[in-house]
Write an enzyme that holds these catalytic residues in place. Sequence first.
Site, PDB file in Angstrom:
ATOM      1  N   LYS A   9       0.839  -1.207   0.000  1.00  0.00           N
ATOM      2  CA  LYS A   9       0.000   0.000   0.000  1.00  0.00           C
ATOM      3  C   LYS A   9       0.864   1.243   0.000  1.00  0.00           C
ATOM      4  O   LYS A   9       2.014   1.232   0.454  1.00  0.00           O
ATOM      5  CB  LYS A   9      -0.954   0.029   1.202  1.00  0.00           C
ATOM      6  CG  LYS A   9      -0.300   0.001   2.591  1.00  0.00           C
ATOM      7  CD  LYS A   9       0.127   1.352   3.148  1.00  0.00           C
ATOM      8  CE  LYS A   9       0.861   1.235   4.471  1.00  0.00           C
ATOM      9  NZ  LYS A   9       1.650   2.398   4.855  1.00  0.00           N
ATOM     10  N   ASP A 137      -2.729  -2.237   9.861  1.00  0.00           N
ATOM     11  CA  ASP A 137      -2.656  -2.191   8.390  1.00  0.00           C
ATOM     12  C   ASP A 137      -3.077  -3.514   7.737  1.00  0.00           C
ATOM     13  O   ASP A 137      -3.139  -3.604   6.510  1.00  0.00           O
ATOM     14  CB  ASP A 137      -1.217  -1.884   7.928  1.00  0.00           C
ATOM     15  CG  ASP A 137      -0.840  -0.418   8.134  1.00  0.00           C
ATOM     16  OD1 ASP A 137      -1.726   0.388   8.491  1.00  0.00           O
ATOM     17  OD2 ASP A 137       0.341  -0.097   7.933  1.00  0.00           O
TER      18      ASP A 137
HETATM   19  P1  ATP Z   1       4.142  -0.309   8.011  1.00  0.00           P
HETATM   20  O1  ATP Z   1       4.116   0.519   6.778  1.00  0.00           O
HETATM   21  O2  ATP Z   1       2.962  -1.214   8.203  1.00  0.00           O
HETATM   22  O3  ATP Z   1       4.508   0.419   9.260  1.00  0.00           O
HETATM   23  P2  ATP Z   1       6.623  -1.284   7.032  1.00  0.00           P
HETATM   24  O4  ATP Z   1       6.254  -1.534   5.621  1.00  0.00           O
HETATM   25  O5  ATP Z   1       7.391  -0.036   7.331  1.00  0.00           O
HETATM   26  O6  ATP Z   1       5.331  -1.360   7.892  1.00  0.00           O
HETATM   27  P3  ATP Z   1       7.338  -4.044   7.354  1.00  0.00           P
HETATM   28  O7  ATP Z   1       7.993  -4.451   6.087  1.00  0.00           O
HETATM   29  O8  ATP Z   1       5.965  -4.499   7.620  1.00  0.00           O
HETATM   30  O9  ATP Z   1       7.464  -2.475   7.577  1.00  0.00           O
HETATM   31  O10 ATP Z   1       8.334  -4.534   8.498  1.00  0.00           O
HETATM   32  C1  ATP Z   1       8.441  -3.956   9.775  1.00  0.00           C
HETATM   33  C2  ATP Z   1       9.136  -4.987  10.676  1.00  0.00           C
HETATM   34  O11 ATP Z   1       8.235  -6.062  10.885  1.00  0.00           O
HETATM   35  C3  ATP Z   1      10.362  -5.614  10.055  1.00  0.00           C
HETATM   36  O12 ATP Z   1      11.520  -4.895  10.374  1.00  0.00           O
HETATM   37  C4  ATP Z   1      10.363  -7.027  10.618  1.00  0.00           C
HETATM   38  O13 ATP Z   1      11.168  -7.102  11.768  1.00  0.00           O
HETATM   39  C5  ATP Z   1       8.938  -7.286  11.037  1.00  0.00           C
HETATM   40  N1  ATP Z   1       8.196  -8.313  10.240  1.00  0.00           N
HETATM   41  C6  ATP Z   1       7.358  -9.233  10.730  1.00  0.00           C
HETATM   42  N2  ATP Z   1       6.830  -9.986   9.759  1.00  0.00           N
HETATM   43  C7  ATP Z   1       7.333  -9.543   8.597  1.00  0.00           C
HETATM   44  C8  ATP Z   1       7.151  -9.940   7.254  1.00  0.00           C
HETATM   45  N3  ATP Z   1       6.355 -10.959   6.893  1.00  0.00           N
HETATM   46  N4  ATP Z   1       7.814  -9.249   6.305  1.00  0.00           N
HETATM   47  C9  ATP Z   1       8.618  -8.219   6.665  1.00  0.00           C
HETATM   48  N5  ATP Z   1       8.843  -7.826   7.924  1.00  0.00           N
HETATM   49  C10 ATP Z   1       8.213  -8.465   8.906  1.00  0.00           C
END
Ligand code: ATP
Length: 309
Positions: A9, A137
């Site tokens: 997203k 989310d």
């Molecule tokens: P958001 O935008 O929802 O805040 P994000 O996109 O910045 O999230 P994610 O890629 O969801 O960040 O990852 C945040 C943290 O979640 C990672 O650093 C990791 O430690 C943890 N995590 C748990 N499950 C997953 C997964 N399936 N893929 C990636 N990271 C994961």
Amino acid sequence: MVTVRVPAKVNVQLGVGGVRPDGYHDLANVFFAVALGDQVTATPGEGVTLSCTGPDAAAVPLDDSNLAARAARLLAAHHGLADPGVHLHIDKAIPVAGGMAGGSADGAAALLACDALWGLDTPFETLLALAAELGSDVPFALLGGVALGRGRGELLEPLPVTGIFHWVFAVADGGLSTPAVYRECDRLREEAGLGSSAADIPDPDADPALLAALAAGDPVALAAALTNDLQAAAVSLRPSLAATLRAGTEAGALAALVSGSGPTCAFLAKDADAATTLAAALRTSGTCRTAHPTHGPVPGAQVVSAPRP
Ligand code: ATP
């Protein structure tokens, strides 16, 4: 074996209110699902086990903290399955800790994949409720399209959209912690004398001009209405993002903004050709690791007939 494709997203509006007494921020969050996405494949297994491939695979935890594993266990517990068995393979294209809700996407995909693998036939409304337990989310990754998220982002209202919008996402080296970006947003508000509590900051609301641009399918009007209240905080923690945003604007983007809590930067392009050209310019700009052209809105998590090669 069941494979689910799930979108990332971008927040086309991320309005952040003050800190509530429970520590969360009230949001007016317009989620937009893009074709850049992960695939999660569920196969029968012993216990809940994980594997992951893709350029950021090394940064993905393969223990019980992974949202895909938590989703599998939550679904099993909801149905009273004492001994759930599944191996989940994540084919990861969404940047990790990039502000594109990649972990949430994998959680949503795992709910759907395990539901199909275990033949549970869980109603969609129940899957949405389980998704909200996993994280604010996660429900949107099931729903897809474009939706207004209220509360912490988990109360979703689908929004009307016409046509397809073209985007480029510039991926940074390393991620940003979402809680750290919210804390920085609060700190910057305090520093500016605005206060940071829910009593100090007015409740955010969806921008009517943004909703009209989406409904009309007008990329120029959407570009003028894009806002992210976390952008200043993300740039404050990662000053190099200013150069990435500038590089995209100079290369002809209609608009540039940080995606969610960053550090991925999102650029709106006028059409598919402009997105391809813009992505190539960003890749050679030296201001990001790579850049992907993509489009949306696309549907939420969906079972597909076979994993991508
Ligand atoms: P958001 O935008 O929802 O805040 P994000 O996109 O910045 O999230 P994610 O890629 O969801 O960040 O990852 C945040 C943290 O979640 C990672 O650093 C990791 O430690 C943890 N995590 C748990 N499950 C997953 C997964 N399936 N893929 C990636 N990271 C994961």
